[in-house]
Design an enzyme around this catalytic site. Sequence first.
Site, PDB file in Angstrom:
ATOM      1  N   SER A 133       8.498  -8.618  -3.593  1.00 49.88           N
ATOM      2  CA  SER A 133       9.763  -8.206  -4.202  1.00 49.88           C
ATOM      3  C   SER A 133      10.950  -8.709  -3.379  1.00 49.88           C
ATOM      4  O   SER A 133      12.031  -8.922  -3.913  1.00 49.88           O
ATOM      5  CB  SER A 133       9.819  -6.685  -4.276  1.00 49.88           C
ATOM      6  OG  SER A 133       9.633  -6.132  -2.983  1.00 49.88           O
ATOM      7  N   CYS A 160       3.050  -7.667  -1.886  1.00 46.79           N
ATOM      8  CA  CYS A 160       3.933  -6.549  -2.176  1.00 46.79           C
ATOM      9  C   CYS A 160       3.023  -5.412  -2.621  1.00 46.79           C
ATOM     10  O   CYS A 160       2.284  -5.555  -3.605  1.00 46.79           O
ATOM     11  CB  CYS A 160       4.898  -6.918  -3.300  1.00 46.79           C
ATOM     12  SG  CYS A 160       5.887  -5.533  -3.904  1.00 46.79           S
ATOM     13  N   CYS A 204       3.157  -0.779   2.812  1.00 47.17           N
ATOM     14  CA  CYS A 204       4.375  -1.440   2.325  1.00 47.17           C
ATOM     15  C   CYS A 204       4.647  -2.583   3.288  1.00 47.17           C
ATOM     16  O   CYS A 204       4.510  -2.426   4.509  1.00 47.17           O
ATOM     17  CB  CYS A 204       5.546  -0.454   2.328  1.00 47.17           C
ATOM     18  SG  CYS A 204       7.139  -1.248   2.016  1.00 47.17           S
ATOM     19  N   HIS A 236       7.230  -3.870   4.386  1.00 43.30           N
ATOM     20  CA  HIS A 236       8.314  -3.707   5.361  1.00 43.30           C
ATOM     21  C   HIS A 236       7.902  -2.878   6.578  1.00 43.30           C
ATOM     22  O   HIS A 236       8.497  -2.991   7.637  1.00 43.30           O
ATOM     23  CB  HIS A 236       9.505  -2.994   4.720  1.00 43.30           C
ATOM     24  CG  HIS A 236      10.353  -3.872   3.841  1.00 43.30           C
ATOM     25  ND1 HIS A 236       9.865  -4.500   2.731  1.00 43.30           N
ATOM     26  CD2 HIS A 236      11.663  -4.211   3.925  1.00 43.30           C
ATOM     27  CE1 HIS A 236      10.832  -5.188   2.157  1.00 43.30           C
ATOM     28  NE2 HIS A 236      11.945  -5.027   2.866  1.00 43.30           N
TER      29      HIS A 236
HETATM   30  N1  DGL Z   1       7.629  -5.111  -0.929  1.00 38.85           N
HETATM   31  C1  DGL Z   1       7.596  -3.721  -1.277  1.00 38.85           C
HETATM   32  C2  DGL Z   1       6.202  -3.147  -1.013  1.00 38.85           C
HETATM   33  O1  DGL Z   1       5.427  -3.684  -0.240  1.00 38.85           O
HETATM   34  C3  DGL Z   1       8.639  -2.928  -0.508  1.00 38.85           C
HETATM   35  C4  DGL Z   1      10.041  -3.175  -0.938  1.00 38.85           C
HETATM   36  C5  DGL Z   1      10.331  -2.747  -2.363  1.00 38.85           C
HETATM   37  O2  DGL Z   1      10.477  -1.561  -2.646  1.00 38.85           O
HETATM   38  O3  DGL Z   1      10.391  -3.648  -3.203  1.00 38.85           O
HETATM   39  O4  DGL Z   1       5.865  -2.149  -1.581  1.00 38.85           O
END
Ligand code: DGL
Length: 269
Positions: free
Chosen positions: A10, A72, A185, A187
Amino acid sequence: MIRSIGVFDSGLGGLTVVRQLRLALPNENIIYLGDTARVPYGTKSPRTVERYALICQRFLLQHPLSLVMVACNTASANALPAMAEASPVPVIGAVEPGAMSALAASRSKNIAVLGTLGTIASGAYERAISAADKSAHVVTLACPLFVPLAEEGWGDSDIALAVAKRYLEPLFAEHKKIDTIVLGCTHYPLLRDVIAKVCESSCDHEVAIVDSAAAMARSASRTLGRKPQDKETKSRGTLRCFVTDASRMEELAPRFLGETLDSLELVDL
Ligand code: DGL
């Protein structure tokens, strides 16, 4: 024809997966797409996440690919079946590798999964863990404030520590046997140190912290049938990075990738 690994997230968090891929498979060419114009996915409905994920995959598949990696967790949790059905090449998500890493790391099989609201609401981690081990006890917790902290470069700050305490201390107070935390996640690896500090101060036993990135890279290596000796004989692969919005990219991307980007291309999807 040389085929690349297509990686999608994302935003830029998926570059933590690219970082592991470049270590495990340094000769592979990688095409990364960060849907930075629409991030975050974590607060959006499953239907919207699936729609966005399919658009992003369609863009990646315009290039010759060997594999699609959904770096993601929110998209993996909500859109993987639709993505796999729409792809002529294998699609690897983040949930299954993260779940398997958790089971491998946990002695007591008391596992906590941290993720976005969308990942936690999907129940995907509980399903993946209990499909592999019915005896495992899984608790989940959405930690939405971790994402902006990571993006701001404050993942290792006092503020991040205070936020991590606020999320995790009640979790440990209620579930004293947790011995493994899954960073569900992309991040969250940027907050690994503060999460480790809270584990240390809240638990009288060791807590393993796992994330999907390294396990996804291993899964890619297996799927492509790559051998360790390939690393020495071939030249370093390229990394082509596309984003749907380019604001602050030069500043943010190295935080996740651990190196500066050679190129950044803007795409309108
Ligand atoms: N990349 C998203 C995940 O791994 C985190 C950031 C978002 O909420 O898009 O869930």
